[in-house]
Scaffold this motif. Structure first.
Motif, PDB file in Angstrom:
ATOM      1  N   GLU A   1       0.841  -1.198   0.000  1.00  0.00           N
ATOM      2  CA  GLU A   1       0.000   0.000   0.000  1.00  0.00           C
ATOM      3  C   GLU A   1       0.871   1.241   0.000  1.00  0.00           C
ATOM      4  OE1 GLU A   1      -2.451  -0.358   3.459  1.00  0.00           O
ATOM      5  OE2 GLU A   1      -3.270  -2.280   2.817  1.00  0.00           O
ATOM      6  N   SER A   2       0.394   2.305  -0.695  1.00  0.00           N
ATOM      7  CA  SER A   2       1.203   3.526  -0.730  1.00  0.00           C
ATOM      8  C   SER A   2       0.494   4.737  -0.142  1.00  0.00           C
ATOM      9  CB  SER A   2       1.664   3.825  -2.162  1.00  0.00           C
ATOM     10  OG  SER A   2       0.565   4.145  -2.980  1.00  0.00           O
ATOM     11  N   GLY A   3      -0.778   4.652   0.186  1.00  0.00           N
ATOM     12  CA  GLY A   3      -1.454   5.792   0.805  1.00  0.00           C
ATOM     13  C   GLY A   3      -2.947   5.748   0.575  1.00  0.00           C
ATOM     14  N   PRO A   4      -3.700   6.521   1.365  1.00  0.00           N
ATOM     15  CA  PRO A   4      -5.160   6.498   1.245  1.00  0.00           C
ATOM     16  C   PRO A   4      -5.646   7.083  -0.084  1.00  0.00           C
ATOM     17  CG  PRO A   4      -4.462   8.163   2.826  1.00  0.00           C
ATOM     18  CD  PRO A   4      -3.230   7.428   2.400  1.00  0.00           C
ATOM     19  N   THR A   5      -6.798   6.610  -0.532  1.00  0.00           N
ATOM     20  CA  THR A   5      -7.416   7.125  -1.746  1.00  0.00           C
ATOM     21  C   THR A   5      -8.933   6.995  -1.589  1.00  0.00           C
ATOM     22  OG1 THR A   5      -7.351   7.058  -4.176  1.00  0.00           O
ATOM     23  CG2 THR A   5      -7.388   4.930  -3.025  1.00  0.00           C
ATOM     24  N   LEU A   6      -9.667   7.545  -2.532  1.00  0.00           N
ATOM     25  CA  LEU A   6     -11.119   7.483  -2.468  1.00  0.00           C
ATOM     26  C   LEU A   6     -11.626   6.090  -2.838  1.00  0.00           C
ATOM     27  CD1 LEU A   6     -12.058  10.864  -4.193  1.00  0.00           C
ATOM     28  CD2 LEU A   6     -12.126  10.336  -1.750  1.00  0.00           C
ATOM     29  N   ALA A   7     -12.657   5.655  -2.141  1.00  0.00           N
ATOM     30  CA  ALA A   7     -13.330   4.409  -2.507  1.00  0.00           C
ATOM     31  C   ALA A   7     -14.077   4.639  -3.820  1.00  0.00           C
ATOM     32  CB  ALA A   7     -14.318   4.010  -1.415  1.00  0.00           C
ATOM     33  N   PRO A   8     -14.211   3.607  -4.645  1.00  0.00           N
ATOM     34  CA  PRO A   8     -15.037   3.760  -5.850  1.00  0.00           C
ATOM     35  C   PRO A   8     -16.467   4.153  -5.449  1.00  0.00           C
ATOM     36  CG  PRO A   8     -13.800   1.701  -5.910  1.00  0.00           C
ATOM     37  CD  PRO A   8     -13.636   2.269  -4.541  1.00  0.00           C
ATOM     38  N   PHE A   9     -17.062   5.077  -6.193  1.00  0.00           N
ATOM     39  CA  PHE A   9     -18.415   5.531  -5.872  1.00  0.00           C
ATOM     40  C   PHE A   9     -19.390   4.359  -5.811  1.00  0.00           C
ATOM     41  CE2 PHE A   9     -22.594   7.120  -7.412  1.00  0.00           C
ATOM     42  CZ  PHE A   9     -22.937   7.840  -6.274  1.00  0.00           C
ATOM     43  N   GLN A  10     -19.273   3.413  -6.741  1.00  0.00           N
ATOM     44  CA  GLN A  10     -20.185   2.265  -6.742  1.00  0.00           C
ATOM     45  C   GLN A  10     -19.992   1.386  -5.505  1.00  0.00           C
ATOM     46  OE1 GLN A  10     -22.800   1.785  -8.578  1.00  0.00           O
ATOM     47  NE2 GLN A  10     -22.390   3.585  -9.840  1.00  0.00           N
ATOM     48  N   HIS A  11     -18.798   1.384  -4.922  1.00  0.00           N
ATOM     49  CA  HIS A  11     -18.592   0.614  -3.692  1.00  0.00           C
ATOM     50  C   HIS A  11     -19.337   1.266  -2.532  1.00  0.00           C
ATOM     51  CE1 HIS A  11     -16.466  -0.784  -0.035  1.00  0.00           C
ATOM     52  NE2 HIS A  11     -16.675  -1.936  -0.627  1.00  0.00           N
ATOM     53  N   ILE A  12     -19.342   2.578  -2.487  1.00  0.00           N
ATOM     54  CA  ILE A  12     -20.102   3.292  -1.448  1.00  0.00           C
ATOM     55  C   ILE A  12     -21.583   2.938  -1.560  1.00  0.00           C
ATOM     56  CG2 ILE A  12     -20.803   5.587  -0.620  1.00  0.00           C
ATOM     57  CD1 ILE A  12     -17.973   6.528  -1.652  1.00  0.00           C
TER      58      ILE A  12
ATOM     59  N   ARG B   1       1.179   0.229  -4.631  1.00  0.00           N
ATOM     60  CA  ARG B   1       2.468   0.394  -5.295  1.00  0.00           C
ATOM     61  C   ARG B   1       2.657  -0.854  -6.149  1.00  0.00           C
ATOM     62  NH1 ARG B   1       6.608   0.795  -1.159  1.00  0.00           N
ATOM     63  NH2 ARG B   1       5.412   2.608  -0.539  1.00  0.00           N
ATOM     64  N   SER B   2       2.820  -0.679  -7.431  1.00  0.00           N
ATOM     65  CA  SER B   2       2.958  -1.822  -8.344  1.00  0.00           C
ATOM     66  C   SER B   2       4.203  -2.637  -8.012  1.00  0.00           C
ATOM     67  CB  SER B   2       3.035  -1.343  -9.789  1.00  0.00           C
ATOM     68  OG  SER B   2       1.770  -0.857 -10.185  1.00  0.00           O
ATOM     69  N   PRO B   3       4.184  -3.927  -8.373  1.00  0.00           N
ATOM     70  CA  PRO B   3       5.362  -4.754  -8.105  1.00  0.00           C
ATOM     71  C   PRO B   3       6.599  -4.128  -8.764  1.00  0.00           C
ATOM     72  CG  PRO B   3       3.550  -6.106  -8.925  1.00  0.00           C
ATOM     73  CD  PRO B   3       3.122  -4.668  -9.048  1.00  0.00           C
ATOM     74  N   ALA B   4       7.686  -4.122  -8.044  1.00  0.00           N
ATOM     75  CA  ALA B   4       8.919  -3.502  -8.557  1.00  0.00           C
ATOM     76  C   ALA B   4       9.470  -4.312  -9.731  1.00  0.00           C
ATOM     77  CB  ALA B   4       9.952  -3.428  -7.445  1.00  0.00           C
ATOM     78  N   ALA B   5       9.883  -3.585 -10.737  1.00  0.00           N
ATOM     79  CA  ALA B   5      10.539  -4.223 -11.871  1.00  0.00           C
ATOM     80  C   ALA B   5      11.968  -4.564 -11.440  1.00  0.00           C
ATOM     81  CB  ALA B   5      10.551  -3.288 -13.055  1.00  0.00           C
ATOM     82  N   PRO B   6      12.530  -5.619 -11.995  1.00  0.00           N
ATOM     83  CA  PRO B   6      13.911  -5.963 -11.643  1.00  0.00           C
ATOM     84  C   PRO B   6      14.842  -4.795 -11.970  1.00  0.00           C
ATOM     85  CG  PRO B   6      12.899  -7.694 -12.973  1.00  0.00           C
ATOM     86  CD  PRO B   6      11.945  -6.536 -12.946  1.00  0.00           C
ATOM     87  N   ARG B   7      15.738  -4.479 -11.054  1.00  0.00           N
ATOM     88  CA  ARG B   7      16.662  -3.368 -11.246  1.00  0.00           C
ATOM     89  C   ARG B   7      17.777  -3.780 -12.197  1.00  0.00           C
ATOM     90  NH1 ARG B   7      17.954  -0.481  -5.533  1.00  0.00           N
ATOM     91  NH2 ARG B   7      15.953   0.540  -5.305  1.00  0.00           N
ATOM     92  N   LEU B   8      18.123  -2.849 -13.075  1.00  0.00           N
ATOM     93  CA  LEU B   8      19.266  -3.072 -13.950  1.00  0.00           C
ATOM     94  C   LEU B   8      20.478  -2.421 -13.302  1.00  0.00           C
ATOM     95  CD1 LEU B   8      17.595  -2.248 -17.379  1.00  0.00           C
ATOM     96  CD2 LEU B   8      18.084  -4.484 -16.402  1.00  0.00           C
ATOM     97  N   LEU B   9      21.568  -3.097 -13.322  1.00  0.00           N
ATOM     98  CA  LEU B   9      22.784  -2.539 -12.738  1.00  0.00           C
ATOM     99  C   LEU B   9      23.335  -1.467 -13.664  1.00  0.00           C
ATOM    100  CD1 LEU B   9      24.513  -5.792 -11.474  1.00  0.00           C
ATOM    101  CD2 LEU B   9      23.278  -4.090 -10.125  1.00  0.00           C
ATOM    102  N   ALA B  10      23.657  -0.315 -13.091  1.00  0.00           N
ATOM    103  CA  ALA B  10      24.215   0.774 -13.890  1.00  0.00           C
ATOM    104  C   ALA B  10      25.671   0.450 -14.220  1.00  0.00           C
ATOM    105  CB  ALA B  10      24.123   2.079 -13.121  1.00  0.00           C
ATOM    106  N   ARG B  11      26.055   0.750 -15.432  1.00  0.00           N
ATOM    107  CA  ARG B  11      27.446   0.540 -15.834  1.00  0.00           C
ATOM    108  C   ARG B  11      28.197   1.846 -15.672  1.00  0.00           C
ATOM    109  NH1 ARG B  11      27.195  -3.282 -21.156  1.00  0.00           N
ATOM    110  NH2 ARG B  11      26.345  -5.072 -20.072  1.00  0.00           N
ATOM    111  N   SER B  12      29.440   1.727 -15.218  1.00  0.00           N
ATOM    112  CA  SER B  12      30.232   2.956 -15.066  1.00  0.00           C
ATOM    113  C   SER B  12      31.286   3.066 -16.127  1.00  0.00           C
ATOM    114  CB  SER B  12      30.880   3.026 -13.698  1.00  0.00           C
ATOM    115  OG  SER B  12      31.189   1.780 -13.170  1.00  0.00           O
TER     116      SER B  12
END
Length: 175
Positions: A7-18, A164-175
């Motif tokens: 979860e990332s924070g509160p939001t409004l319930a769908p109107f139809q759910h109310i 919060r959507s599932p995190a995508a695999p991180r790519l290692l930065a090349r230097s």
């Protein structure tokens, strides 16, 4: 072990759910402790599969408008209905069997085609599983092809939180 919905924070319930909660108040009550999980035993998994299949075949799929006329509503066990009706019917059936409300969470997603879609997320000891009218198989939430938008709070079925959507695999930065 699969990661749970984050979860990332509160939001409004769908109107139809109310509107649904006004019509079906028993289905919108909390009957459990916060963040309770269902023990995913063989018997419980088989029950989830039976309920998912039975509801999927008992409701004939029909699109609804949800326009300004307010005629279309989320309904438990209609003859014809949309994804919302399938999801609330599955949740209703599992609540009737004594499953905790905090572990049965409706969730708003978008399909790969960008269409709004409601599913039931079942919070278990072995990960969060999706009961969906578009699939007979129950699957982990991360393996669906959905964009996850919001979900009912585990604390109170009237409250909703962003996902919060599932995190995508991180790519290692090349230097």
């Amino acid at each position: 072990m699969l990661t749970p919905v984050v979860e990332s924070g509160p939001t409004l319930a769908p109107f139809q759910h109310i509107r649904f909660c006004l019509r079906y108040p028993d289905d919108c009550r909390s009957n459990s402790a916060e963040n309770e999980r269902i023990d995913l035993t063989f018997g419980n998994l088989e029950l989830l599969k039976r309920v998912n299949h039975r509801v999927n075949v008992s409701i004939v799929s029909k699109s609804k408008a949800y326009g300004s006329s307010l005629e279309d509503t989320w309904t438990i066990a209609p003859d014809r209905g949309d994804c919302n009706d399938y999801a609330v019917t599955k949740r209703h059936e599992l609540l009737r069997r004594g499953f905790p409300s905090s572990a049965l969470r409706l969730s708003v997603t978008k399909t790969a085609a960008g269409i709004g879609h409601l599913v039931l997320v079942v919070v278990t000891t072995k990960g969060d599983l999706v009961m969906d009218n578009l699939a007979d198989a129950i699957q982990p939430w991360q393996t669906t092809n959905y964009q996850w938008l919001k979900i009912q709070s585990a604390r109170n079925p009237h409250y909703w939180v962003e996902i919060r959507s599932p995190a995508a695999p991180r790519l290692l930065a090349r230097s």
